[in-house]
Every structure is written in structure tokens, then in C-alpha cells.
Design a protein around this motif. Structure first.
Motif, PDB file in Angstrom:
ATOM      1  N   PRO A  16      40.604 -52.171 -27.910  1.00 37.38           N
ATOM      2  CA  PRO A  16      40.040 -50.817 -27.842  1.00 37.38           C
ATOM      3  C   PRO A  16      39.447 -50.317 -29.149  1.00 37.38           C
ATOM      4  CG  PRO A  16      42.064 -50.874 -26.590  1.00 37.38           C
ATOM      5  CD  PRO A  16      41.945 -52.210 -27.269  1.00 37.38           C
ATOM      6  N   LEU A  17      39.938 -50.803 -30.286  1.00 35.14           N
ATOM      7  CA  LEU A  17      39.347 -50.394 -31.557  1.00 35.14           C
ATOM      8  C   LEU A  17      37.904 -50.875 -31.650  1.00 35.14           C
ATOM      9  CD1 LEU A  17      39.686 -49.062 -34.313  1.00 35.14           C
ATOM     10  CD2 LEU A  17      40.520 -51.251 -35.187  1.00 35.14           C
ATOM     11  N   ILE A  18      37.667 -52.115 -31.198  1.00 30.15           N
ATOM     12  CA  ILE A  18      36.302 -52.658 -31.205  1.00 30.15           C
ATOM     13  C   ILE A  18      35.430 -51.878 -30.232  1.00 30.15           C
ATOM     14  CG2 ILE A  18      34.905 -54.721 -30.778  1.00 30.15           C
ATOM     15  CD1 ILE A  18      37.400 -56.390 -31.483  1.00 30.15           C
ATOM     16  N   GLY A  19      35.959 -51.632 -29.022  1.00 28.62           N
ATOM     17  CA  GLY A  19      35.200 -50.880 -28.028  1.00 28.62           C
ATOM     18  C   GLY A  19      34.889 -49.472 -28.497  1.00 28.62           C
ATOM     19  N   ALA A  20      35.846 -48.842 -29.170  1.00 22.28           N
ATOM     20  CA  ALA A  20      35.641 -47.474 -29.648  1.00 22.28           C
ATOM     21  C   ALA A  20      34.567 -47.422 -30.731  1.00 22.28           C
ATOM     22  CB  ALA A  20      36.953 -46.911 -30.200  1.00 22.28           C
ATOM     23  N   SER A  76      41.923 -58.517 -21.395  1.00 23.62           N
ATOM     24  CA  SER A  76      42.149 -57.869 -22.689  1.00 23.62           C
ATOM     25  C   SER A  76      40.841 -57.355 -23.278  1.00 23.62           C
ATOM     26  CB  SER A  76      42.799 -58.855 -23.672  1.00 23.62           C
ATOM     27  OG  SER A  76      44.052 -59.293 -23.200  1.00 23.62           O
ATOM     28  N   LEU A  77      39.771 -58.144 -23.167  1.00 21.11           N
ATOM     29  CA  LEU A  77      38.468 -57.719 -23.678  1.00 21.11           C
ATOM     30  C   LEU A  77      37.927 -56.543 -22.878  1.00 21.11           C
ATOM     31  CD1 LEU A  77      36.784 -61.204 -24.339  1.00 21.11           C
ATOM     32  CD2 LEU A  77      37.665 -59.603 -26.039  1.00 21.11           C
ATOM     33  N   GLY A  78      38.089 -56.608 -21.549  1.00 24.24           N
ATOM     34  CA  GLY A  78      37.625 -55.510 -20.711  1.00 24.24           C
ATOM     35  C   GLY A  78      38.358 -54.219 -21.003  1.00 24.24           C
ATOM     36  N   THR A  79      39.640 -54.342 -21.281  1.00 16.46           N
ATOM     37  CA  THR A  79      40.444 -53.167 -21.625  1.00 16.46           C
ATOM     38  C   THR A  79      39.895 -52.466 -22.854  1.00 16.46           C
ATOM     39  OG1 THR A  79      42.445 -54.105 -20.646  1.00 16.46           O
ATOM     40  CG2 THR A  79      42.754 -52.433 -22.334  1.00 16.46           C
ATOM     41  N   GLY A  80      39.315 -53.258 -23.772  1.00 11.93           N
ATOM     42  CA  GLY A  80      38.764 -52.690 -24.996  1.00 11.93           C
ATOM     43  C   GLY A  80      37.651 -51.697 -24.758  1.00 11.93           C
ATOM     44  N   MET A  83      34.664 -39.076 -33.981  1.00  6.00           N
ATOM     45  CA  MET A  83      35.490 -40.289 -34.050  1.00  6.00           C
ATOM     46  C   MET A  83      36.582 -40.287 -32.985  1.00  6.00           C
ATOM     47  SD  MET A  83      36.011 -40.746 -38.150  1.00  6.00           S
ATOM     48  CE  MET A  83      34.651 -40.674 -39.306  1.00  6.00           C
ATOM     49  N   ARG A  84      36.394 -39.537 -31.914  1.00  2.70           N
ATOM     50  CA  ARG A  84      37.492 -39.390 -30.961  1.00  2.70           C
ATOM     51  C   ARG A  84      37.752 -40.662 -30.163  1.00  2.70           C
ATOM     52  NH1 ARG A  84      36.455 -33.027 -29.458  1.00  2.70           N
ATOM     53  NH2 ARG A  84      37.950 -32.231 -30.989  1.00  2.70           N
ATOM     54  N   SER A  85      36.726 -41.439 -29.871  1.00  2.00           N
ATOM     55  CA  SER A  85      36.966 -42.729 -29.220  1.00  2.00           C
ATOM     56  C   SER A  85      37.753 -43.634 -30.154  1.00  2.00           C
ATOM     57  CB  SER A  85      35.639 -43.393 -28.831  1.00  2.00           C
ATOM     58  OG  SER A  85      35.019 -42.691 -27.785  1.00  2.00           O
ATOM     59  N   THR A  86      37.386 -43.613 -31.432  1.00  2.00           N
ATOM     60  CA  THR A  86      38.104 -44.416 -32.425  1.00  2.00           C
ATOM     61  C   THR A  86      39.541 -43.935 -32.560  1.00  2.00           C
ATOM     62  OG1 THR A  86      36.020 -44.714 -33.617  1.00  2.00           O
ATOM     63  CG2 THR A  86      38.048 -45.250 -34.797  1.00  2.00           C
ATOM     64  N   ALA A  87      39.740 -42.617 -32.519  1.00  2.00           N
ATOM     65  CA  ALA A  87      41.096 -42.071 -32.615  1.00  2.00           C
ATOM     66  C   ALA A  87      41.929 -42.464 -31.404  1.00  2.00           C
ATOM     67  CB  ALA A  87      41.039 -40.549 -32.749  1.00  2.00           C
ATOM     68  N   ALA A  88      41.300 -42.405 -30.203  1.00  2.00           N
ATOM     69  CA  ALA A  88      42.016 -42.848 -29.001  1.00  2.00           C
ATOM     70  C   ALA A  88      42.350 -44.328 -29.096  1.00  2.00           C
ATOM     71  CB  ALA A  88      41.172 -42.570 -27.760  1.00  2.00           C
ATOM     72  N   ALA A  89      41.455 -45.090 -29.743  1.00  2.00           N
ATOM     73  CA  ALA A  89      41.716 -46.524 -29.924  1.00  2.00           C
ATOM     74  C   ALA A  89      42.917 -46.745 -30.839  1.00  2.00           C
ATOM     75  CB  ALA A  89      40.483 -47.210 -30.497  1.00  2.00           C
ATOM     76  N   LEU A  90      43.124 -45.836 -31.803  1.00  2.00           N
ATOM     77  CA  LEU A  90      44.287 -45.958 -32.680  1.00  2.00           C
ATOM     78  C   LEU A  90      45.588 -45.900 -31.884  1.00  2.00           C
ATOM     79  CD1 LEU A  90      43.307 -43.754 -35.764  1.00  2.00           C
ATOM     80  CD2 LEU A  90      43.496 -46.242 -35.667  1.00  2.00           C
ATOM     81  N   TYR A  91      45.575 -45.128 -30.798  1.00  2.00           N
ATOM     82  CA  TYR A  91      46.740 -45.052 -29.911  1.00  2.00           C
ATOM     83  C   TYR A  91      47.085 -46.444 -29.383  1.00  2.00           C
ATOM     84  CZ  TYR A  91      49.380 -43.850 -25.648  1.00  2.00           C
ATOM     85  OH  TYR A  91      50.315 -43.766 -24.648  1.00  2.00           O
ATOM     86  N   TRP A  92      46.029 -47.175 -28.991  1.00  2.00           N
ATOM     87  CA  TRP A  92      46.244 -48.509 -28.444  1.00  2.00           C
ATOM     88  C   TRP A  92      46.482 -49.538 -29.547  1.00  2.00           C
ATOM     89  CZ3 TRP A  92      47.433 -48.352 -23.619  1.00  2.00           C
ATOM     90  CH2 TRP A  92      46.907 -47.342 -22.812  1.00  2.00           C
ATOM     91  N   VAL A  93      45.904 -49.318 -30.725  1.00  2.00           N
ATOM     92  CA  VAL A  93      46.145 -50.234 -31.840  1.00  2.00           C
ATOM     93  C   VAL A  93      47.613 -50.173 -32.263  1.00  2.00           C
ATOM     94  CG1 VAL A  93      45.623 -50.668 -34.281  1.00  2.00           C
ATOM     95  CG2 VAL A  93      43.771 -50.221 -32.677  1.00  2.00           C
ATOM     96  N   SER A  94      48.219 -48.995 -32.199  1.00  2.00           N
ATOM     97  CA  SER A  94      49.648 -48.896 -32.512  1.00  2.00           C
ATOM     98  C   SER A  94      50.470 -49.698 -31.507  1.00  2.00           C
ATOM     99  CB  SER A  94      50.105 -47.430 -32.520  1.00  2.00           C
ATOM    100  OG  SER A  94      50.023 -46.848 -31.228  1.00  2.00           O
TER     101      SER A  94
END
Length: 608
Positions: free
Chosen positions: A89-93, A159-163, A498-509
Motif C-alpha cells: 500500500p505504500l507503493i500504491g499510495a 499482495s500487489l493488488g492490495t497495494g 498525503m492522505r493516501s500515503t498516511a493511510a498506507a502508513l497504517y498498513w505499513v505498520s
């Protein structure tokens, strides 16, 4: 004179036409988005959640019972791919925030995810892609390298699609509403509760319907149903495309952050002005990344303010500055927002580490217990998760209708409590969940020993599976507080661009927690000996799973102390909100965000 007059009239007509065009564009924008888009967006995400839950919830059973993999290997495989699915998700964001936009990122991600589901369904239908059955679970032939690669490719595609899906759907849905209006009572809070409620409903459906089909009908249909649901989700999302409010990508957020750091480093010897109003600001330059208002200057991390100091070298004839030498206050504050968020965000990593393998181990516990509701019907092990989902559904409603009004009397906060307080309660409840897990496992093993079943891995221990219900309920209650609060915090406290990136941080954690969890399980399995290994490959009755639960509880206590310290020193972002007055004029108001999407008004400028 006549020519000059004609020139003035011509300009007035042009200005009038521009104003009309601008007014038409604004009216068209107002017609987009809103509640009418939710059936399409939430239908997409609910079908996606139904598919992903149905696919992953019982995958530990598929890998241990159909592919004959040892428990630790199967659990680590799922956790590793779960970690990958939470990192992509970080890449997708970044792609969505940089140039692709959330709409197209969701579509591409959904298609890739669908390809992964199709491939795993085919592998479940064709016998040559599975090893021979092993009903005794002793001396089993494991899946071959080719058979495992089919599984790995399927998991990689999902996993890639989830991103492309995870970081964008929730933020894309939130984009359809104005969550910044101070006059709206807790708008962000209400939206995120509704969102998690819908996702919980989808998960509940998958855990009851799909898991039952997998255990009692067959894995072909059990995996085929999520595949069909995912295909329907793509169709639903595309059908509503003409109604969506699609925000323009603001350029690479990582590039902007890097520009601020480089600009500050270049001016590290420059003395910063005592008055922050002398720092560089450019509303036109920041227009695309501050639609809902610009970030105001803060006194934290003042070293980065050097990036906004205007020097003689920065004064050029060009209207646009060299952003690698000069950044606006808004861009500097974007970096400060991310830095402030990181310590709080990091607290979620160890929480995920503690819980990363619990689902797999709990399913194996449930499989060894009495699951009968009647003489002819027994509960599938993976379906036990419905108790957690039910508590989430009930808890979100009670939180909204009872807890918030009650807490509001004491805190005077429209949301009852802040998202940081909400997360803290979630951390505490989760500790209670793992403590109960340890006590229940000790009870299960004691019953197995009393009936001389310790050396019979496939035997059913005469203890009801409903002993596991309390830990599932506590886990669900923790999610009501922690998961919702964590995502809400990241969305609300991040810069809007940066909200998509911030949401991706949720998944990166979650990703980092899963990888650390795999390391922890591997180390525990390796160094706890062969005779009394805490996490044995086949016979759970001879293991020390309760010791592992106590270890997890201790880690979470340390993590809670760390989180309380981080939350105590956290400062919420200040925002200059852009609001429309009743006569159509634009007003600016300085607002200090309280962490729940609510602006606390500090000052108000004249109407412009």
C-alpha cells in the motif's frame, strides 16, 4: 478615449465570462461526491473485504490440511505474505498521490487482486496442484516446489493488488465529503465508524458463509465465491465513476519532503528570523496541495524552517522559486506533520507483532476442541472469528450512541475522546485479550492431560470451543478503539495531499509487525528445544502455546508505556481552514485540529 473605453468594456466582458465559467465549474464540483457515491464505493470495498476475508481467514487450514505444511512454516508463510500485502500500500499510495490518482489506482489494484484469486481457485480445483491427502497428519508428504510456487504467485498477486486498494479506498471515500468544516460535529469520527461498520459486516458474511463452504462443501467453491465477489466489486466501482469527486494528484509527496530537507540543509548556516511571518509563503504555488486550507507555522522542529528563509540567491525573475532551495511554510509544515506522527504510528507495530500469529494458532486450538452445536453440526474453526466481528459491529454502535454522549459530558469534546485516547484504550484491552488467551490455553492443555490425549494430535479434547469466545470478544473490543482510532489519527493529522500515503502508513505498520512477528515466532520455535517446544510443528498438545501468549502480553505492556509517553508529548497540527460564507465569499479561519477532524477556532480574518 473611445478605444480605451472599448478596451475596458472588452476586459469587463472577459472577466464576466471567466467568473461565469468559474461559477459553473464550482457548481459542477458541488454536484460531485456526497452520500450518493457511497453505495458504489462501499459496495466495492465490502466485496473486496468479503473476498479477502474469505480468502485469508481459513488459509491456514488449506495450507496445513490440503498442502500438508507444518504449522510454523504455514503460519510464517501467511504472515510474510501478509506483511508484503501491508507494505505494498505504500507503493500504491505514492503512485496515487504522485500522478495516477486514487480512482485509477483502485481499479488497477482490483484487477491484479482478481488475477491472484483466479489462480488460487484454479490450484484448489486441479488435483495435480496439491499433494496426496493426509487425514492422520502423520508422515505427510508436503506440497512440491511447483505446487508451492503456484500458491506463492497467487499470494504475491493478491499482495500487489492490495497495494492499490487499501490506501486509496478509505481516503477516496472520505474525499467525497467535506470533513474539515468546523461546524460539523465530529464528521471524521462518524465517517470512519460507518466505514469500519460496513467492513465488519462484509467480514462477518465471509466468516460464516465462505468458511462453512470451504470446510463442508469444498475449496473450489470456497475460493471461487470470493473470486466472484471481487469481480462484482470492480463492476460496482466502475459503474459509479461519473459521480465521484476525483481530486487532482499533488505531485510526489516524497519529492516535496526531500526538497524541504535539502533546502534546509543548504541554509543550515543561515540565521532564522525571530518573526515567522518573514518566512516564505506562496498561496498559488500551494493551491493544489492545500484545497482545504494551509498549514500554519509551528515552533516544533525549527531547524526545518531554514528551508523557508528567503535569501538574496532565492530572488529571481521567475515567478516559481527553485524548490530545492526555497520551500513554502506549508511544505515545511507537511514534513513536520509526518515527523510528529511517526512515534505514535510506530506504537502500532509491536501491537501487530503481538497479534500477527494469534489467528493461526487460535484456529489450530479450535480444531482440537469440541465444536459441536448439535449431534450433526459443528462450527468450522475459522468461523470463531465471527465473535470478534460481532463485537466490532455492536461496539461501534454502542460507541456512537452511548459512549460518546456520556464522555462528552466530561470532556466537552464533540467526539467524546480524542483519537489518541481512543487508541490508548485499545492497547489496554488488547493486553487483556492475550492474557485471557494464555489462561484458556492452560485450561485446554490441562483437560487434554487429564484425558491422556497429549500424544494424540488429531484427537478432540473434551472442552468446549466456546472457551475461546472471551479472547475473541476482547480482541474485537480492542479493534473498536485501536484500529478505528489509528486510521482516523493518520488521516486527520496528515497533510491533505498525503492522505493516501498516511493511510498506507497504517498498513505499513501491519507489514512491519508481521515481519517482526515471523522473526519472533521463528526464534521461539528454534530456541525452546525439541522436547517441550513452545510451538511444535504437528502436536499442539505437547507445546507451550500459553507461554508464548504470556510473552506477547509482556511485549504489549512495554509497548503501552511507550505509547503513553508519545501521546503525552504529541502536538496536533494547526490548520488555516478555507470556508465558504453564506454569500459565497471565502473566509479564512485559523484552526487548531483536535485530532477528530474538528477545528477549534482561534482567529478569523476579514472576508476576501
Amino acid at each position: 478615449m473611445i478605444e480605451a473605453k472599448m478596451e475596458v468594456e472588452k476586459k469587463m466582458n472577459e472577466n464576466g465570462e471567466e467568473e461565469k465559467r468559474s461559477e459553473i465549474n464550482n457548481n459542477e464540483k458541488k454536484k460531485l461526491g456526497g452520500i450518493k457515491t457511497m453505495p458504489f464505493i462501499l459496495a466495492n470495498d465490502m466485496c473486496d473485504r468479503f473476498a479477502s476475508t474469505g480468502f485469508h481467514a481459513n488459509m491456514i487450514t488449506y495450507m496445513t490440511q490440503k498442502l500438508n505444511l507444518p504449522l510454523v512454516k504455514a503460519s510464517n508463510t501467511l504472515t510474510n505474505f501478509g506483511g508484503t500485502a501491508s507494505f505494498t500500500p505504500l507503493i500504491g499510495a505514492l503512485l496515487a498521490d504522485s500522478f495516477a490518482g486514487r480512482f485509477w489506482t483502485i481499479i488497477v489494484g482490483s484487477i491484479i487482486y482478481e488475477l491472484g484469486l483466479v489462480s488460487i481457485t484454479i490450484s484448489a480445483v486441479l488435483p495435480q496442484l496439491r499433494p496426496p491427502p493426509c487425514p492422520t497428519q502423520e508422515n505427510c508428504k508436503e506440497a512440491s516446489t511447483l505446487q508451492l510456487w503456484v500458491l506463492y504467485i497467487s499470494l504475491l498477486l493478491t499482495s500487489l493488488g492490495t497495494g492499490g486498494i487499501r490506501p486509496c479506498v478509505v481516503t477516496f471515500a472520505a474525499d467525497q465529503f467535506d470533513l474539515t468544516k468546523s461546524k460539523t460535529e465530529a464528521p471524521g469520527w462518524s465517517f470512519f465508524n460507518i466505514y469500519f461498520f460496513c467492513m465488519a459486516m462484509a467480514s462477518l458474511s465471509a466468516l460464516t458463509v465462505v468458511v462453512y463452504i470451504q470446510d463442508n462443501v469444498g475449496w473450489g467453491w470456497g475460493l471461487g465465491l470470493p473470486t466472484i465477489a471481487m469481480a462484482l466489486s470492480i463492476i460496482a466501482f466502475v459503474v459509479g465513476s461519473s459521480l465521484y469527486k476525483k481530486l487532482k494528484p499533488g505531485g510526489s509527496p516524497l519529492t516535496r519532503l526531500a526538497q524541504v530537507i535539502v533546502a534546509a540543509a543548504k541554509k543550515r548556516k543561515v540565521v532564522a528570523p525571530h518573526d515567522p511571518t518573514f518566512l516564505y509563503e506562496n498561496k498559488e504555488l500551494d493551491a493544489d496541495i492545500s484545497c482545504n486550507g494551509r498549514l500554519l507555522h509551528t515552533d516544533q522542529f525549527k531547524w526545518f524552517d531554514r528551508a523557508a528563509i528567503v535569501t538574496d540567491e532565492d530572488k529571481t525573475e521567475s515567478e516559481l522559486p527553485n524548490l530545492w532551495r526555497l520551500a513554502t511554510v506549508h511544505r515545511v509544515e507537511e514534513l513536520k506533520c509526518i515527523i510528529r506522527m511517526l512515534p505514535v504510528w510506530a506504537a502500532g507495530i509491536l501491537l501487530v507483532t503481538s497479534n500477527s500469529h494469534l489467528q493461526s494458532f487460535t484456529i489450530q486450538q479450535a480444531r482440537s476442541m469440541d465444536r459441536h452445536l448439535s449431534h450433526s453440526f459443528q462450527i468450522p474453526p475459522a468461523t470463531m472469528s465471527i465473535f470478534s466481528i460481532l463485537i466490532v459491529l455492536i461496539g461501534l454502535v454502542l460507541y456512537d450512541r452511548l459512549f460518546v454522549p456520556f464522555a462528552r459530558r466530561f470532556t466537552r469534546n464533540p467526539a467524546g475522546i480524542t483519537c489518541l485516547q481512543r487508541m490508548g484504550i485499545g492497547f489496554t484491552v488488547n493486553i487483556l485479550s492475550t492474557v485471557v488467551s494464555a489462561l484458556v490455553e492452560s485450561k485446554r492443555k490441562a483437560v487434554a492431560a487429564h484425558h491422556n490425549l497429549l500424544d494424540k494430535p488429531t484427537a478432540i479434547v473434551p472442552i468446549s470451543v466456546f472457551w475461546l469466545v472471551p479472547q475473541f470478544c476482547l480482541n474485537g473490543m480492542a479493534e473498536v478503539f485501536m484500529s478505528v482510532g489509528h486510521l482516523e489519527f493518520l488521516y486527520d493529522q496528515s497533510p491533505e495531499s498525503m492522505r493516501s500515503t498516511a493511510a498506507a502508513l497504517y498498513w505499513v505498520s501491519i507489514s512491519a509487525g508481521n515481519y517482526i512477528g515471523t522473526l519472533m515466532v521463528s526464534l521461539v520455535h528454534k530456541y525452546t528445544g525439541k522436547e517441550n517446544n513452545w510451538l511444535p510443528d504437528r502436536n499442539l498438545n505437547r507445546g507451550r502455546l500459553d507461554y508464548y501468549y504470556w510473552l506477547v502480553s509482556g511485549i504489549q505492556v512495554v509497548n503501552l508505556i511507550y505509547y503513553v509517553i508519545c501521546a503525552w508529548f504529541y502536538s496536533y497540527k494547526p490548520l488555516e481552514e478555507v470556508k465558504e460564507s453564506g454569500d459565497g465569499d471565502v473566509e479564512l479561519s485559523e484552526a487548531l485540529n483536535d485530532g477528530n477532524g474538528n477545528g477549534v477556532k482561534l482567529a478569523k480574518n476579514d472576508t476576501i
